[in-house]
Design a protein around this motif. Structure first.
Motif, PDB file in Angstrom:
ATOM      1  N   PHE A 111       0.673  -1.242   0.165  1.00 25.22           N
ATOM      2  CA  PHE A 111      -0.102   0.167  -0.042  1.00 25.22           C
ATOM      3  C   PHE A 111       1.032   1.019   0.239  1.00 25.22           C
ATOM      4  N   LEU A 112       2.106   1.187   0.497  1.00 27.70           N
ATOM      5  CA  LEU A 112       2.796   2.404   0.770  1.00 27.70           C
ATOM      6  C   LEU A 112       3.120   3.091  -0.450  1.00 27.70           C
ATOM      7  N   GLU A 113       3.747   2.784  -1.604  1.00 23.19           N
ATOM      8  CA  GLU A 113       3.980   3.464  -2.469  1.00 23.19           C
ATOM      9  C   GLU A 113       2.927   4.391  -3.267  1.00 23.19           C
ATOM     10  N   PRO A 114       1.726   3.276  -3.471  1.00 23.77           N
ATOM     11  CA  PRO A 114       0.907   4.008  -4.242  1.00 23.77           C
ATOM     12  C   PRO A 114       0.175   5.098  -3.411  1.00 23.77           C
ATOM     13  N   GLU A 115       0.148   5.035  -2.006  1.00 22.62           N
ATOM     14  CA  GLU A 115      -0.424   6.368  -1.115  1.00 22.62           C
ATOM     15  C   GLU A 115       0.566   7.509  -1.370  1.00 22.62           C
ATOM     16  N   ILE A 116       1.964   6.949  -1.347  1.00 18.58           N
ATOM     17  CA  ILE A 116       2.682   8.104  -1.742  1.00 18.58           C
ATOM     18  C   ILE A 116       2.491   8.895  -2.894  1.00 18.58           C
ATOM     19  N   ILE A 117       2.433   7.976  -3.981  1.00 18.02           N
ATOM     20  CA  ILE A 117       2.063   8.547  -5.163  1.00 18.02           C
ATOM     21  C   ILE A 117       0.736   9.463  -5.422  1.00 18.02           C
ATOM     22  N   ALA A 118      -0.243   8.840  -4.474  1.00 21.67           N
ATOM     23  CA  ALA A 118      -1.590   9.470  -4.504  1.00 21.67           C
ATOM     24  C   ALA A 118      -1.502  10.991  -4.238  1.00 21.67           C
ATOM     25  N   VAL A 119      -0.522  11.312  -3.081  1.00 27.47           N
ATOM     26  CA  VAL A 119      -0.616  12.733  -2.789  1.00 27.47           C
ATOM     27  C   VAL A 119      -0.584  13.808  -3.747  1.00 27.47           C
ATOM     28  N   ASP A 120      -1.284  14.853  -3.545  1.00 27.84           N
ATOM     29  CA  ASP A 120      -1.194  15.807  -4.924  1.00 27.84           C
ATOM     30  C   ASP A 120       0.041  16.920  -4.382  1.00 27.84           C
ATOM     31  N   ILE A 139      14.361  12.617  -1.532  1.00 26.71           N
ATOM     32  CA  ILE A 139      14.819  11.831  -2.739  1.00 26.71           C
ATOM     33  C   ILE A 139      14.250  10.865  -3.108  1.00 26.71           C
ATOM     34  N   TYR A 140      13.832   9.822  -1.834  1.00 29.92           N
ATOM     35  CA  TYR A 140      13.051   8.694  -1.801  1.00 29.92           C
ATOM     36  C   TYR A 140      11.617   9.256  -2.407  1.00 29.92           C
ATOM     37  N   ILE A 141      10.979  10.075  -1.834  1.00 30.40           N
ATOM     38  CA  ILE A 141       9.563  10.266  -2.046  1.00 30.40           C
ATOM     39  C   ILE A 141       9.565  10.853  -3.629  1.00 30.40           C
ATOM     40  N   THR A 142      10.603  11.345  -4.026  1.00 31.77           N
ATOM     41  CA  THR A 142      10.636  12.073  -5.616  1.00 31.77           C
ATOM     42  C   THR A 142      10.641  10.704  -6.248  1.00 31.77           C
ATOM     43  N   GLU A 143      11.614  10.029  -6.101  1.00 31.56           N
ATOM     44  CA  GLU A 143      11.894   8.771  -6.908  1.00 31.56           C
ATOM     45  C   GLU A 143      10.322   7.820  -7.033  1.00 31.56           C
ATOM     46  N   VAL A 144       9.735   7.696  -5.882  1.00 27.29           N
ATOM     47  CA  VAL A 144       8.624   6.913  -6.006  1.00 27.29           C
ATOM     48  C   VAL A 144       7.536   7.398  -6.735  1.00 27.29           C
ATOM     49  N   ARG A 145       7.614   8.733  -6.733  1.00 27.83           N
ATOM     50  CA  ARG A 145       6.312   9.425  -7.271  1.00 27.83           C
ATOM     51  C   ARG A 145       6.701   9.530  -8.958  1.00 27.83           C
ATOM     52  N   ARG A 146       8.158   9.400  -9.222  1.00 27.24           N
ATOM     53  CA  ARG A 146       8.750   9.501 -10.739  1.00 27.24           C
ATOM     54  C   ARG A 146       7.888   8.476 -11.397  1.00 27.24           C
ATOM     55  N   HIS A 150       3.081   4.844 -13.795  1.00 29.68           N
ATOM     56  CA  HIS A 150       3.255   3.224 -13.903  1.00 29.68           C
ATOM     57  C   HIS A 150       2.884   2.393 -12.744  1.00 29.68           C
ATOM     58  N   SER A 151       2.416   3.400 -11.678  1.00 34.81           N
ATOM     59  CA  SER A 151       1.941   2.661 -10.635  1.00 34.81           C
ATOM     60  C   SER A 151       0.256   2.197 -10.740  1.00 34.81           C
ATOM     61  N   LEU A 152      -0.041   1.170  -9.805  1.00 36.58           N
ATOM     62  CA  LEU A 152      -1.594   0.744  -9.750  1.00 36.58           C
ATOM     63  C   LEU A 152      -2.062   1.104  -8.583  1.00 36.58           C
ATOM     64  N   SER A 153      -3.478   0.585  -8.426  1.00 34.02           N
ATOM     65  CA  SER A 153      -4.201   0.695  -7.238  1.00 34.02           C
ATOM     66  C   SER A 153      -3.604  -0.038  -6.063  1.00 34.02           C
ATOM     67  N   PRO A 154      -3.703   0.233  -4.871  1.00 37.94           N
ATOM     68  CA  PRO A 154      -3.336  -0.602  -3.674  1.00 37.94           C
ATOM     69  C   PRO A 154      -3.394  -2.043  -3.919  1.00 37.94           C
TER      70      PRO A 154
END
Length: 599
Positions: A111-120, A139-146, A150-154
């Motif tokens: 669930f972690l990365e999709p939720e980070i990506i979902a933040v506006d 840096i980690y957050i930026t890389e996840v959101r990059r 290509h990310s999917l739902s949790p």
């Protein structure tokens, strides 16, 4: 080849690595594994709440970093214990437990990365203002959101995480068939002794000065692979299909794009390499002609590619001599660098010799918060000396990145992973050439240098072209049969080795034995890394302190920038063909010198 190996318990402790530096005992390891599982359970409680506030996001990432670091140590201890003695039941148990725990934890944290990506973006910027400590994870957050597109739902991320073990099955099948079930016949060696061919003995046997032995080994080895040709094709097709599945699931246009994007590299870098090497195949063909001439053969065959072309010279080195050579070679990189390698030698970072059950090959593996560990199977050859230099380069890269960066930012990408190791090798080669006692030794070293270019730039790029083309075939709907895979490989072999080489039909089966074809577009990075390393080493030797300073910044940067930008710090631009063309000009100069020496 048939000397009895010592049992692990019989190896001098000073020649083994000190895993107690990670965990003092297996019970300590068990405690750490238990803590990692508990932290994962704690994190799972934040599902759906990751972006509730700046404080919550920070807390989640703090726990995640701690959990990841513990599992990094748990896994590192387990696989290193197994690798030095694969016959040990307790080591196998540790390894199995760590692998199972890894899958279990990755499913819980899906669930972690999709939720980070979902933040506006606006909310995230507000969080950074409210909680300055979040900068540690920027840096980690930026890389996840990059990778947000290509990310999917949790739910789908959790489903995909559960397929990881299935995705490994093609490689597991390849490894089991190749290492356990494949039985090779015996041959009679140059001494009249019966000896069984094995994967580990293939290259040493192909180095035999007796051409009959080389030919017989070559034919029987590849005929054995060919007897399972349909199975190999099924396994490789399975590998490509799983890559296609993941690429489509994550909305990539191709398996190549999906693979290189994982390292934040453009597909153009891959394509540039293939094009640049193809533009320089005349140099490879020149090398092949020189090999044919020096071996004094009317016809050069693929079973003549490993036999040394420098006759009546074979140097042997003790591990202490190898260490001294490496220390001398890296002196241009400064006192701190040299002293760190001395520390590694003195404090048992290295597992040196072969023993029963020890895995073959060599590697370096950094353990954050401890130190890197290096596995060798040292038996005194020139190759072994270069392997020591190579793995110490990896070790120093890990050491400097780990010292300078937090855990999440220390993990440099595979794309840059071969640079530091090969820079050490180039420095070692230049040092040994400068100090060669006579032309015979110089020719011996030049031969090794040419073989490095042949094996690392040309051969790995040939592999990369095979992988790219075979994936494109599958993506266009063409079935991957043993016939078309073998035809593709044979034609590439003919193109890369040129007309002076007779590309025996059996070499078309070589694709069946290459484990890297199951590593998801991995091999091109050997060639790009080698090219970058040649440029960096030459810059260090010519420019001195300025180049060393830039190089140390690169080694200390972890994954704080994309890999191509990181290499620019060290003065190399892999977004262009220039480093590859420049490295291959060095190759041409080495060939020219060898031609002069052997007139």
């Amino acid at each position: 080849m048939e000397n009895k190996l010592p049992k692990r318990s019989e190896v001098d402790v000073e020649l083994t690595w000190k895993l107690e530096d990670i965990f003092a005992s297996e019970s300590e390891w068990e405690k750490a594994l238990s803590e990692a599982k508990s932290l994962a359970d704690e994190l799972a409680g934040y599902a759906g709440k990751v972006a509730e506030s700046a404080e919550t996001l920070y807390k989640v990432l703090e726990i995640y970093e701690k959990d990841s670091l513990i599992m990094h140590k748990v896994y590192g201890y387990a696989f290193k214990s197994r690798d030095v003695d694969t016959t040990s039941t307790s080591a196998q148990t540790l390894y199995s437990k760590s692998m199972s725990a890894g899958v279990e934890i990755s499913e819980k944290l899906a669930f972690l990365e999709p939720e980070i990506i979902a933040v506006d973006d606006a909310t995230l910027e507000k969080f950074y203002g409210e909680k300055p400590e979040l900068d540690k994870y920027k840096i980690y957050i930026t890389e996840v959101r990059r990778g947000r597109e290509h990310s999917l739902s949790p739910e789908l991320e959790k489903l995909l995480a559960g397929t990881n073990e299935l995705a490994d099955l093609p490689y597991e099948g390849f490894a089991t068939l190749g290492n356990a079930d494949l039985k090779f016949p015996e041959i009679t060696n140059e001494k009249g002794e019966k000896i069984q061919i094995t994967n580990g003995r293939f290259v040493p046997l192909e180095e035999s000065k007796d051409r009959r032995v080389r030919k017989e080994v070559f034919e029987k080895y590849y005929e054995t692979f060919g007897s399972f040709k349909n199975t190999w094709a099924t396994l490789y097709a399975g590998q490509v299909k799983q890559l296609m599945f993941y690429a489509r699931a994550r909305k990539y246009s191709s398996t190549l794009e999906a693979a290189v994007d994982g390292n934040n590299v453009s597909p153009e870098v891959y394509k540039n390499l293939v094009e640049a090497v193809n533009d320089n195949l005349d140099k490879m063909h020149r090398y092949v002609r020189l090999r044919k001439k020096l071996l004094e053969l009317d016809e050069l065959h693929m079973y003549d590619i490993y036999v040394p072309i420098v006759k009546d010279y074979d140097a042997k080195y003790t591990i202490d001599e190898a260490k001294e050579l490496v220390l001398k070679a890296v002196e241009p990189l400064g006192t701190n660098y040299v002293n760190l390698i001395k520390k590694a030698f003195a404090e048992r970072w290295i597992d040196v010799v072969e023993n029963e059950g020890k895995r073959n090959g060599a590697y370096s593996s950094g353990v954050y918060g401890v130190h890197p560990f290096v596995l060798l199977n040292f038996n005194g050859t020139l190759d072994n000396v270069f392997t020591l230099a190579h793995e110490m380069g990896h070790a120093m890269h890990s050491y400097f990145s780990n010292e300078a960066q937090n855990f999440l930012d220390s993990r440099y990408r595979i794309f840059v992973a071969e640079v530091a190791s090969t820079t050490n090798e180039v420095l070692l080669m230049e040092y040994m050439l400068k100090n060669a006692k006579d032309n015979k030794e110089r020719a011996y070293l030049l031969n090794h240098y040419m073989d490095s270019f042949k094996g690392t730039v040309f051969r790995q790029t040939m592999f990369a072209e095979f992988e790219k083309t075979s994936n494109e075939m599958a993506e266009s709907g063409e079935p991957l049969t043993h016939e078309n895979l073998t035809e593709l490989y044979l034609n590439l072999n003919k193109k890369y080795y040129g007309e002076a080489m007779i590309s025996d039909d059996l070499i078309g089966y070589e694709w069946m034995r290459i484990p890297h074809f199951y590593y998801n577009f991995y091999v091109y990075q050997y060639a790009t890394g080698f090219s970058a390393a040649v440029a960096i080493a030459n810059r260090v030797l010519k420019e001195g302190e300025t180049a060393v300073s830039d190089y140390m910044k690169f080694l200390s940067s972890g994954c704080t920038k994309d890999p191509v930008s990181l290499l620019r710090i060290a003065g190399v631009d892999m977004a262009t063909k220039e480093p590859i063309n420049s490295a291959l000009q060095v190759f041409e100069r080495v060939i020219e010198e060898m031609e002069e020496l052997t007139k």
